[in-house]
Design a protein around this motif. Structure first.
Motif, PDB file in Angstrom:
ATOM      1  N   PRO A  26     -87.228 -48.414 -23.055  1.00 12.86           N
ATOM      2  CA  PRO A  26     -88.169 -47.762 -23.978  1.00 12.86           C
ATOM      3  C   PRO A  26     -89.251 -48.735 -24.425  1.00 12.86           C
ATOM      4  O   PRO A  26     -89.000 -49.929 -24.620  1.00 12.86           O
ATOM      5  N   ILE A  27     -90.452 -48.234 -24.591  1.00  8.43           N
ATOM      6  CA  ILE A  27     -91.554 -49.021 -25.144  1.00  8.43           C
ATOM      7  C   ILE A  27     -91.571 -48.777 -26.644  1.00  8.43           C
ATOM      8  O   ILE A  27     -91.750 -47.636 -27.083  1.00  8.43           O
ATOM      9  N   PRO A  28     -91.319 -49.778 -27.455  1.00 10.22           N
ATOM     10  CA  PRO A  28     -91.173 -49.588 -28.911  1.00 10.22           C
ATOM     11  C   PRO A  28     -92.367 -48.841 -29.508  1.00 10.22           C
ATOM     12  O   PRO A  28     -93.521 -49.080 -29.151  1.00 10.22           O
ATOM     13  N   GLY A  29     -92.031 -47.909 -30.424  1.00 11.87           N
ATOM     14  CA  GLY A  29     -93.062 -47.171 -31.148  1.00 11.87           C
ATOM     15  C   GLY A  29     -93.666 -46.019 -30.369  1.00 11.87           C
ATOM     16  O   GLY A  29     -94.616 -45.388 -30.845  1.00 11.87           O
ATOM     17  N   THR A  30     -93.149 -45.727 -29.170  1.00 13.94           N
ATOM     18  CA  THR A  30     -93.689 -44.636 -28.348  1.00 13.94           C
ATOM     19  C   THR A  30     -92.529 -43.853 -27.734  1.00 13.94           C
ATOM     20  O   THR A  30     -91.366 -44.249 -27.843  1.00 13.94           O
ATOM     21  N   HIS A  31     -92.884 -42.745 -27.089  1.00 13.16           N
ATOM     22  CA  HIS A  31     -91.879 -41.978 -26.344  1.00 13.16           C
ATOM     23  C   HIS A  31     -91.858 -42.392 -24.879  1.00 13.16           C
ATOM     24  O   HIS A  31     -91.193 -41.773 -24.055  1.00 13.16           O
ATOM     25  N   LEU A  32     -92.588 -43.458 -24.565  1.00 13.45           N
ATOM     26  CA  LEU A  32     -92.733 -43.879 -23.170  1.00 13.45           C
ATOM     27  C   LEU A  32     -91.637 -44.873 -22.771  1.00 13.45           C
ATOM     28  O   LEU A  32     -90.972 -45.476 -23.622  1.00 13.45           O
ATOM     29  N   LYS A  33     -91.497 -45.032 -21.455  1.00 13.62           N
ATOM     30  CA  LYS A  33     -90.531 -45.978 -20.904  1.00 13.62           C
ATOM     31  C   LYS A  33     -91.217 -46.832 -19.842  1.00 13.62           C
ATOM     32  O   LYS A  33     -92.104 -46.370 -19.134  1.00 13.62           O
ATOM     33  N   ARG A  34     -90.744 -48.107 -19.781  1.00 16.46           N
ATOM     34  CA  ARG A  34     -91.206 -49.008 -18.712  1.00 16.46           C
ATOM     35  C   ARG A  34     -90.142 -48.995 -17.627  1.00 16.46           C
ATOM     36  O   ARG A  34     -88.977 -49.316 -17.866  1.00 16.46           O
ATOM     37  N   LEU A  35     -90.551 -48.544 -16.423  1.00 15.08           N
ATOM     38  CA  LEU A  35     -89.618 -48.414 -15.318  1.00 15.08           C
ATOM     39  C   LEU A  35     -89.846 -49.535 -14.307  1.00 15.08           C
ATOM     40  O   LEU A  35     -90.998 -49.828 -13.936  1.00 15.08           O
ATOM     41  N   LEU A  36     -88.757 -50.130 -13.877  1.00 15.54           N
ATOM     42  CA  LEU A  36     -88.817 -51.094 -12.781  1.00 15.54           C
ATOM     43  C   LEU A  36     -88.248 -50.392 -11.554  1.00 15.54           C
ATOM     44  O   LEU A  36     -87.091 -49.951 -11.557  1.00 15.54           O
ATOM     45  N   LEU A  37     -89.077 -50.266 -10.519  1.00 16.21           N
ATOM     46  CA  LEU A  37     -88.713 -49.505  -9.337  1.00 16.21           C
ATOM     47  C   LEU A  37     -88.581 -50.418  -8.127  1.00 16.21           C
ATOM     48  O   LEU A  37     -89.288 -51.429  -8.005  1.00 16.21           O
ATOM     49  N   ASP A  38     -87.692 -50.003  -7.229  1.00 14.79           N
ATOM     50  CA  ASP A  38     -87.610 -50.623  -5.908  1.00 14.79           C
ATOM     51  C   ASP A  38     -88.290 -49.684  -4.932  1.00 14.79           C
ATOM     52  O   ASP A  38     -87.772 -48.630  -4.593  1.00 14.79           O
ATOM     53  N   ALA A  39     -89.501 -50.044  -4.490  1.00 16.67           N
ATOM     54  CA  ALA A  39     -90.251 -49.240  -3.533  1.00 16.67           C
ATOM     55  C   ALA A  39     -90.491 -50.059  -2.263  1.00 16.67           C
ATOM     56  O   ALA A  39     -91.566 -50.028  -1.662  1.00 16.67           O
ATOM     57  N   GLY A  40     -89.456 -50.795  -1.854  1.00 13.56           N
ATOM     58  CA  GLY A  40     -89.622 -51.746  -0.763  1.00 13.56           C
ATOM     59  C   GLY A  40     -90.078 -53.073  -1.303  1.00 13.56           C
ATOM     60  O   GLY A  40     -89.975 -54.099  -0.643  1.00 13.56           O
ATOM     61  N   ARG A  41     -90.544 -53.046  -2.521  1.00 14.55           N
ATOM     62  CA  ARG A  41     -90.923 -54.210  -3.303  1.00 14.55           C
ATOM     63  C   ARG A  41     -90.820 -53.790  -4.763  1.00 14.55           C
ATOM     64  O   ARG A  41     -90.778 -52.601  -5.081  1.00 14.55           O
ATOM     65  N   ALA A  42     -90.773 -54.707  -5.655  1.00 12.32           N
ATOM     66  CA  ALA A  42     -90.650 -54.373  -7.067  1.00 12.32           C
ATOM     67  C   ALA A  42     -91.971 -53.804  -7.583  1.00 12.32           C
ATOM     68  O   ALA A  42     -93.036 -54.392  -7.367  1.00 12.32           O
ATOM     69  N   VAL A  43     -91.891 -52.668  -8.237  1.00 17.06           N
ATOM     70  CA  VAL A  43     -93.082 -52.008  -8.804  1.00 17.06           C
ATOM     71  C   VAL A  43     -92.752 -51.591 -10.226  1.00 17.06           C
ATOM     72  O   VAL A  43     -91.669 -51.050 -10.500  1.00 17.06           O
ATOM     73  N   GLU A  44     -93.699 -51.830 -11.130  1.00 18.67           N
ATOM     74  CA  GLU A  44     -93.505 -51.457 -12.525  1.00 18.67           C
ATOM     75  C   GLU A  44     -94.481 -50.323 -12.882  1.00 18.67           C
ATOM     76  O   GLU A  44     -95.679 -50.416 -12.597  1.00 18.67           O
ATOM     77  N   VAL A  45     -93.941 -49.252 -13.483  1.00 20.54           N
ATOM     78  CA  VAL A  45     -94.788 -48.133 -13.912  1.00 20.54           C
ATOM     79  C   VAL A  45     -94.354 -47.699 -15.301  1.00 20.54           C
ATOM     80  O   VAL A  45     -93.252 -48.032 -15.763  1.00 20.54           O
ATOM     81  N   VAL A  46     -95.210 -46.929 -15.959  1.00 18.58           N
ATOM     82  CA  VAL A  46     -94.913 -46.350 -17.269  1.00 18.58           C
ATOM     83  C   VAL A  46     -94.749 -44.846 -17.101  1.00 18.58           C
ATOM     84  O   VAL A  46     -95.535 -44.201 -16.398  1.00 18.58           O
ATOM     85  N   SER A  47     -93.728 -44.287 -17.756  1.00 18.01           N
ATOM     86  CA  SER A  47     -93.474 -42.841 -17.645  1.00 18.01           C
ATOM     87  C   SER A  47     -93.059 -42.288 -18.992  1.00 18.01           C
ATOM     88  O   SER A  47     -92.347 -42.947 -19.752  1.00 18.01           O
ATOM     89  N   GLY A  48     -93.492 -41.049 -19.264  1.00 13.95           N
ATOM     90  CA  GLY A  48     -93.085 -40.372 -20.490  1.00 13.95           C
ATOM     91  C   GLY A  48     -92.022 -39.324 -20.248  1.00 13.95           C
ATOM     92  O   GLY A  48     -91.675 -38.571 -21.156  1.00 13.95           O
ATOM     93  N   ALA A  49     -91.473 -39.222 -19.036  1.00 14.15           N
ATOM     94  CA  ALA A  49     -90.478 -38.199 -18.721  1.00 14.15           C
ATOM     95  C   ALA A  49     -89.146 -38.508 -19.390  1.00 14.15           C
ATOM     96  O   ALA A  49     -88.677 -39.653 -19.367  1.00 14.15           O
ATOM     97  N   GLU A  50     -88.522 -37.472 -19.973  1.00 13.36           N
ATOM     98  CA  GLU A  50     -87.248 -37.665 -20.651  1.00 13.36           C
ATOM     99  C   GLU A  50     -86.139 -38.063 -19.685  1.00 13.36           C
ATOM    100  O   GLU A  50     -85.202 -38.768 -20.053  1.00 13.36           O
ATOM    101  N   ASN A  51     -86.222 -37.563 -18.432  1.00 17.46           N
ATOM    102  CA  ASN A  51     -85.138 -37.840 -17.482  1.00 17.46           C
ATOM    103  C   ASN A  51     -85.347 -39.130 -16.706  1.00 17.46           C
ATOM    104  O   ASN A  51     -84.611 -39.415 -15.759  1.00 17.46           O
ATOM    105  N   ALA A  52     -86.358 -39.923 -17.084  1.00 22.17           N
ATOM    106  CA  ALA A  52     -86.571 -41.209 -16.419  1.00 22.17           C
ATOM    107  C   ALA A  52     -85.447 -42.162 -16.839  1.00 22.17           C
ATOM    108  O   ALA A  52     -85.301 -42.492 -18.023  1.00 22.17           O
ATOM    109  N   ARG A  53     -84.648 -42.601 -15.867  1.00 23.58           N
ATOM    110  CA  ARG A  53     -83.501 -43.463 -16.187  1.00 23.58           C
ATOM    111  C   ARG A  53     -83.107 -44.257 -14.949  1.00 23.58           C
ATOM    112  O   ARG A  53     -83.480 -43.890 -13.811  1.00 23.58           O
TER     113      ARG A  53
END
Length: 777
Positions: free
Chosen positions: A55-82
């Protein structure tokens, strides 16, 4: 119904193309409303696995670390992002739905792309969360288009008599009967002889003639594999969890709805019963519903206590739904009474994919097959262990054999199809053909519409192709009892033509009425009520036509301030027996004639009716009669050839006031009208003699009485009689009226002499005075 081409092609590998499929289905009677092309995911959309979600403090957003063949970081507001799920990742530079994805900083976090919802990806309508995929669906970084190719979907119209065609396998069987090879994938099942930890009771075998429960445990509930999700999205359904998706998938395949209950919520087992007064159920759509005593429900029980957990055949309950932590389920596959499901769905305003199929009927021998197929898929996709035994109530119902004659089929169709080809077509359809002529044909259990020999003959024509039926009309002569059958229809059409010629407009109203209207219109209660009306105001069959005309006038006056109306209806009414009535309604001047002073009201309507009957060679008589729905002073019985055939008058003031209407004038007749034998008579070649006569009579004397005296006294030479003036006032005495008549006399074989006419006029005057009437000088 949405039919993904690639899915159907799995059963029929020889299918050439969507365009050919559309043509083949049209020949089988399935019309394609629309053909839709679903594109593959855009380039730059890849499969990625979520490694971390913070979770990103103070927001409903989340910082996601993804494996897309390489590490990728994105921000998402989806509740089911986990962490632990697979997602569709749009990398920077990708065009998705008209939006260009780039890198940007959100709440201090650099986002290198966008994790997509089904709606953003363009594969479904759901936009409330990410598209969830299994974490091992593809190697991370793989372009999603490699496993999610372009799809073509045909939207079909499926007629109510073909519930089997609401499943892709049903369509495939029809196409197989045309000659395509049919391959149905099999799913191996490894069942175990374990005890089932719940019971089954059916209190209402009429509502649920067949009910089965399967047991699956040790489930690993999660997202369905990509191929299954792709098919569900293309068919118009949103994937949820593998245990739920399997039930939806097989419903689309077999046209057999099914439902999975979390074992933790069913107590000691499942009870099928009618709802109890006051019971409530929160269904899967989140709505809490008050149940009706006629609703068939799936209940859980413990001892003598039971509580509803689903509306049978319509929608499950929220309490018993499958959740991500569900480990064991009771799988329901059943057959319900179609009418019970239709009534429940209508009462609660719930039209679901399940109710749509149950309302039309499901394969009476398909529940065990569907159970085994569903349990095998749960085993393959969710790692379930499966009990060997099923809990069952009711029995499967096999179809009965039908006698079939290929020779009779050719005779009815006007064809010459070889016998062997007819039998082969029925066999490919799934029928069992026995005997050597006459044949006994047992239709497949899933074809609920095949009940008689004519149905089999129609199938032969459908599979051979309607275009192969010769276009020549068969040579036959109608039997004598067929002659004249159109007589009543032609007489009714003649009445419609005559009324239209007089300026009437025809209207059509419902054959149903509101039972409460009987009191409003002062009519006897309708004798016939519907068991399952479309609406409360259409709960009975009408016993008169005129209330429908009055309601139609009221509806139009509410929209437009019309000054005149002249309408009629010819239709069936339902009293002690079914009858045909003709009703007319007049408001104001009717047609309206701007070049002379308009005639209004009851006299005008009577004139119209008189003109109608005159064109049929009949004479109108009206005698006073107090009909309860007509004005006490303007109410009469219509007589034709001395027979009472209906009424004419002005709508009762109380009804007029209740509906806020101006004065309305009505007639209604029972058909057929009496007939006068047609007699041709040459018109006289000799000139007529004309006389005018004004008769002074008491005000209460009906016109019909004066007319009768004139005709009786005038004798055979009176050719025509017409009232041209009605006067009251000085110098006449109070309480009297003057009726002025044109009289036309003619002799058929010679010219009348003046003294002969005067002699007739003398008889008329004497007859009038003998009745207490006078002549106005």
């Amino acid at each position: 119904m949405r039919v993904p081409f690639s899915w159907l092609k799995e059963y029929l590998p020889e299918l050439e193309s969507p365009e050919v499929l559309e043509e083949r289905l049209a020949g089988l009677g399935f019309e394609t409303d629309r053909m839709e092309r679903l594109p593959a995911p855009p380039k730059g959309v890849v499969f990625a696995r979520v490694l971390e979600a913070h979770p990103i403090p103070g927001t409903h957003l989340k910082r996601l670390l993804l494996d897309a063949g390489r590490a990728v970081e994105v921000v998402s507001g989806a509740e089911n992002a986990r962490a632990g799920i697979g997602v569709a990742l749009a990398l920077p530079g990708t065009e998705v739905g008209g939006l260009s994805i780039g890198e940007r900083t959100i709440q201090g976090v650099r986002s290198h792309g966008m994790a997509l919802s089904p709606k953003e990806l363009g594969v479904g309508e759901y936009g409330g969360g990410l598209l969830e995929l299994p974490p091992d669906a593809l190697p991370p970084g793989t372009p999603l288009a490699e496993a999610w190719p372009e799809e073509t979907v045909l939207e079909l119209e499926v007629t109510p008599n073909r519930p089997d065609a609401l499943g892709l396998l049903g369509l495939a069987r029809d196409l197989h009967a045309l000659g395509y090879a049919l391959e149905v994938p099999e799913y191996p099942l490894r069942a175990e002889p374990v005890p089932i930890p719940f019971g089954l009771k059916v209190e209402d075998p009429e509502g649920a003639p067949r009910f089965t429960l399967g047991y699956a445990f040790g489930l690993k509930v999660g997202p369905s594999p990509l191929w299954l999700q792709r098919r569900l999205f293309a068919a118009g359904m949103r994937p949820l969890l593998n245990a739920v998706d399997v039930t939806n998938y097989l419903m689309l395949e077999l046209a057999q709805p099914m439902h999975a209950f979390d074992l933790r919520t069913i107590g000691e087992g499942i009870l099928v019963r009618r709802a109890r007064p006051g019971e409530r159920l929160r269904t899967l759509d989140g709505v809490e519903r008050t149940l009706h005593p006629e609703d068939l429900v799936i209940a859980a029980y413990r001892g003598e206590e039971s509580w509803p957990i689903g509306l049978a055949g319509v929608m499950g309950g929220e309490e018993s739904e499958v959740r991500p932590d569900t480990e064991a389920i009771a799988l329901e596959v059943a057959r319900f009474h179609p009418l019970a499901i239709r009534k429940t769905a209508r009462r609660h305003g719930l039209r679901t994919e399940a109710s749509h199929r149950f309302e039309r009927g499901v394969d009476p021998m398909g529940q065990t097959l569907a159970q085994r197929r569903a349990l095998a898929l749960l085993q393959a996709l969710a790692g379930a262990r499966v009990a060997e035994k099923l809990l069952e109530a009711g029995r499967e119902e096999a179809p009965s054999p039908i006698p079939f004659s290929p020779e009779r089929a050719n005779r009815l169709l006007g064809t010459s199809y070889p016998e062997a080809e007819q039998l082969a077509a029925l066999t490919r359809l799934g029928c069992l053909v026995e005997g050597e002529g006459p044949y006994r044909v047992t239709p497949p259990s899933w074809r609920l519409d095949l009940k008689g020999e004519e149905d089999l003959i129609e199938e032969v024509a459908r599979l051979k192709g309607y275009e192969t039926i010769p276009m020549a009309l068969p040579a036959f002569f109608p039997a004598p009892d067929n002659r004249g059958v159109e007589g009543p229809y032609r007489k009714e059409e003649a009445l419609r033509d005559l009324l239209s010629g007089l300026g009437f407009q025809e209207v059509y109203t419902y054959s149903f009425m509101d039972p409460k209207d009987a009191a409003l219109f002062r009519l006897p209660p309708p004798p016939l009520h519907l068991k399952n009306p479309l609406a409360p105001e259409k709960a009975a069959l009408r016993n008169y036509l005129f209330p429908g005309l009055v309601r139609t006038l009221k509806a139009n006056l509410d929209l437009d301030r019309a000054e005149r109306a002249l309408v009629f209806e010819l239709g069936r009414v339902f009293q002690e027996e079914e009858k045909t009535h003709l009703a007319g309604l007049l408001l104001g001047e009717g047609v309206g004639l701007p070049w002379k002073e308009g005639l209004k009201g009851y006299p005008l309507l009577k004139g119209y009716l008189e003109a109608l009957l005159a064109r049929l060679g009949l004479a109108l008589e009206v005698e006073p009669h107090p009909f309860p729905f007509l004005h006490p002073g303007v109410s009469g019985r219509v007589l034709v050839e001395g027979q009472g055939v209906g009424f004419i008058g002005t709508l009762h003031p109380a009804i007029q006031k209740a509906l806020e209407l101006p004065p309305v004038h009505l007639f209604e007749l029972t058909l057929p009208l009496p007939e006068r034998p047609f007699r041709f008579q040459d018109p006289s070649r000799y000139p007529p003699a004309f006389r005018d006569l004004a008769v002074v009579a008491p005000e209460e004397t009906p016109y019909r009485e004066v007319e009768g005296i004139l005709k009786e006294a005038a004798g055979a030479y009176l050719e025509a009689l017409a009232l041209f003036d009605l006067y009251q006032g000085p110098p006449l005495k109070e309480g009297t009226k003057s009726l002025a008549f044109h009289l036309r006399f003619r002799h058929p074989e010679r010219t009348l002499r003046d003294e002969e006419v005067e002699e007739v006029m003398g008889r008329i005057v004497a007859a009038l005075r003998a009745r207490g009437l006078d002549i106005r000088g």
